[in-house]
Design a protein around this motif. Structure first.
Motif, PDB file in Angstrom:
ATOM      1  N   ASP A 162       0.831  -1.204   0.000  1.00  0.00           N
ATOM      2  CA  ASP A 162       0.000   0.000   0.000  1.00  0.00           C
ATOM      3  C   ASP A 162       0.871   1.262   0.000  1.00  0.00           C
ATOM      4  OD1 ASP A 162      -3.108   0.703   0.769  1.00  0.00           O
ATOM      5  OD2 ASP A 162      -1.708   2.211   1.507  1.00  0.00           O
ATOM      6  N   PRO A 163       0.471   2.300  -0.719  1.00  0.00           N
ATOM      7  CA  PRO A 163       1.246   3.555  -0.727  1.00  0.00           C
ATOM      8  C   PRO A 163       1.391   4.172   0.657  1.00  0.00           C
ATOM      9  CG  PRO A 163      -0.371   3.549  -2.501  1.00  0.00           C
ATOM     10  CD  PRO A 163      -0.667   2.357  -1.666  1.00  0.00           C
ATOM     11  N   PHE A 164       0.466   3.867   1.562  1.00  0.00           N
ATOM     12  CA  PHE A 164       0.509   4.426   2.911  1.00  0.00           C
ATOM     13  C   PHE A 164       1.211   3.519   3.910  1.00  0.00           C
ATOM     14  CE2 PHE A 164      -3.237   6.361   0.891  1.00  0.00           C
ATOM     15  CZ  PHE A 164      -2.936   7.697   1.063  1.00  0.00           C
ATOM     16  N   PHE A 165       1.818   2.437   3.415  1.00  0.00           N
ATOM     17  CA  PHE A 165       2.467   1.489   4.324  1.00  0.00           C
ATOM     18  C   PHE A 165       3.639   2.136   5.045  1.00  0.00           C
ATOM     19  CE2 PHE A 165       5.758  -1.791   5.072  1.00  0.00           C
ATOM     20  CZ  PHE A 165       5.051  -2.592   5.965  1.00  0.00           C
ATOM     21  N   PRO A 166       3.635   2.142   6.406  1.00  0.00           N
ATOM     22  CA  PRO A 166       4.780   2.680   7.159  1.00  0.00           C
ATOM     23  C   PRO A 166       5.877   1.621   7.279  1.00  0.00           C
ATOM     24  CG  PRO A 166       2.999   2.113   8.658  1.00  0.00           C
ATOM     25  CD  PRO A 166       2.507   1.775   7.278  1.00  0.00           C
ATOM     26  N   GLN A 167       7.084   1.956   6.944  1.00  0.00           N
ATOM     27  CA  GLN A 167       8.158   0.969   6.931  1.00  0.00           C
ATOM     28  C   GLN A 167       8.388   0.345   8.304  1.00  0.00           C
ATOM     29  OE1 GLN A 167       9.809  -0.468   4.382  1.00  0.00           O
ATOM     30  NE2 GLN A 167       8.350   0.645   3.106  1.00  0.00           N
ATOM     31  N   ARG A 168       8.097   1.067   9.365  1.00  0.00           N
ATOM     32  CA  ARG A 168       8.321   0.507  10.699  1.00  0.00           C
ATOM     33  C   ARG A 168       7.408  -0.712  10.949  1.00  0.00           C
ATOM     34  NH1 ARG A 168       7.849   1.870  15.558  1.00  0.00           N
ATOM     35  NH2 ARG A 168       6.422   0.148  15.995  1.00  0.00           N
ATOM     36  N   THR A 169       6.280  -0.789  10.234  1.00  0.00           N
ATOM     37  CA  THR A 169       5.322  -1.876  10.441  1.00  0.00           C
ATOM     38  C   THR A 169       5.799  -3.182   9.823  1.00  0.00           C
ATOM     39  OG1 THR A 169       3.535  -0.240  10.489  1.00  0.00           O
ATOM     40  CG2 THR A 169       2.885  -2.521  10.136  1.00  0.00           C
ATOM     41  N   ARG A 170       6.774  -3.106   8.905  1.00  0.00           N
ATOM     42  CA  ARG A 170       7.246  -4.305   8.214  1.00  0.00           C
ATOM     43  C   ARG A 170       7.782  -5.350   9.189  1.00  0.00           C
ATOM     44  NH1 ARG A 170       8.390  -5.009   2.869  1.00  0.00           N
ATOM     45  NH2 ARG A 170       8.275  -2.747   2.538  1.00  0.00           N
ATOM     46  N   LYS A 171       8.357  -4.901  10.301  1.00  0.00           N
ATOM     47  CA  LYS A 171       8.949  -5.864  11.232  1.00  0.00           C
ATOM     48  C   LYS A 171       7.911  -6.774  11.886  1.00  0.00           C
ATOM     49  CE  LYS A 171       9.064  -2.662  15.208  1.00  0.00           C
ATOM     50  NZ  LYS A 171       8.797  -1.410  14.476  1.00  0.00           N
ATOM     51  N   HIS A 172       6.646  -6.398  11.807  1.00  0.00           N
ATOM     52  CA  HIS A 172       5.599  -7.215  12.415  1.00  0.00           C
ATOM     53  C   HIS A 172       5.076  -8.294  11.476  1.00  0.00           C
ATOM     54  CE1 HIS A 172       5.574  -4.575  15.843  1.00  0.00           C
ATOM     55  NE2 HIS A 172       5.275  -3.522  15.099  1.00  0.00           N
TER      56      HIS A 172
END
Length: 272
Positions: A162-172
């Motif tokens: 998603d264009p709004f995906f925050p990179q910090r959330t990837r670790k989850h």
């Protein structure tokens, strides 16, 4: 600890049957989705509870229950129909490294996804509307991974595109493409895919089979599996999850992940 194959098989089968029962549910994160009967409610809270499942179980249950309360006790209706003002209640949410930014993106993902898809299963199989499908983006052919590995990679790419995906959330959102053990996602898949009459796992999804599942390795499963000689790989990663699953397949090739109950239960109860 040395146990012959026949004795170990009997031992694991007995323990799997002991812990695979409704009395197991009360203290486990799976108790959260068990509060619901609608498929989408179960998927949403099953996924979210699994993603929060690290740390002490009472705290996990408390934080997952907090999410349910924030969604007015109706997750599927909330993610589809909430107003922007309803999101303010999530700004103080935090569980370990999972914070408000992550929570808001999860809500955004669910909102977008369920507008055009009936089940979260499609996001794992690459058949979802409104997102990437087919082979993973990482240049890994389907032959290089078991089916579940490809499903996890496909879901990761869908969730993070998603264009709004925050990179910090990837670790989850773990992925075999990074050789992660994917413990929490594999646990969620066990809940959704395994089918029996024991009252714990839901068995809502049918396009992935129980014999394709890979066992989630948490600290309890890790310790007990090594003690029983079922796991020898030094690192606890995706390759270790595959190794342990193959070892368990010799006891039940159709449903090797049923022994998650035995290994986890033995670890929690300290029987070894």
């Amino acid at each position: 600890m040395s146990i012959d194959h026949s004795s170990l098989s009997d031992f694991l089968n007995t323990k799997a049957d002991l812990y695979n029962r409704p009395s197991f549910i009360e203290r486990d994160p799976i108790s959260i989705p068990h509060q619901f009967s609608q498929k989408q409610d179960i998927e949403i809270m099953g996924f979210w509870s699994a993603m929060l499942a690290w740390g002490q179980r009472p705290v996990i249950l408390k934080k997952a229950a907090e999410l349910v309360a924030h969604m007015d006790g109706a997750p599927y209706d909330f993610v589809r129909n909430h107003e922007e003002s309803d999101l303010k209640r999530f700004l103080a949410f935090k569980h370990r490294t999972f914070n408000a930014t992550d929570a808001l993106y999860f809500l955004h993902f669910f909102h977008q996804y369920y507008q055009s898809n009936e089940s979260l299963e499609d996001a794992f199989l690459g058949t979802a509307a409104g997102g990437p499908g087919g082979l993973p983006e990482h240049g890994v052919s389907s032959a290089a991974y078991p089916t579940v590995a490809q499903a996890l990679i496909t879901f990761h790419d869908h969730f993070c595109c998603d264009p709004f995906f925050p990179q910090r959330t990837r670790k989850h959102i773990a992925t075999p493409a990074r050789n992660a053990s994917c413990k929490r996602l594999l646990m969620f898949l066990r809940w959704m895919v395994r089918q029996d009459n024991c009252g714990v796992d839901f068995g809502l999804w049918t396009r992935l089979r129980p014999d394709q599942l890979v066992i989630p390795i948490d600290v309890h499963v890790n310790r007990v599996a090594r003690r029983l000689g079922l796991l020898t790989r030094e690192q606890t990663d995706w390759k270790a999850a595959l190794e342990l699953t193959e070892a368990l397949r010799q006891f039940d090739s159709a449903d090797p992940v049923r022994y998650d109950f035995a290994l986890f239960g033995l670890g929690v109860e300290g029987e070894l």
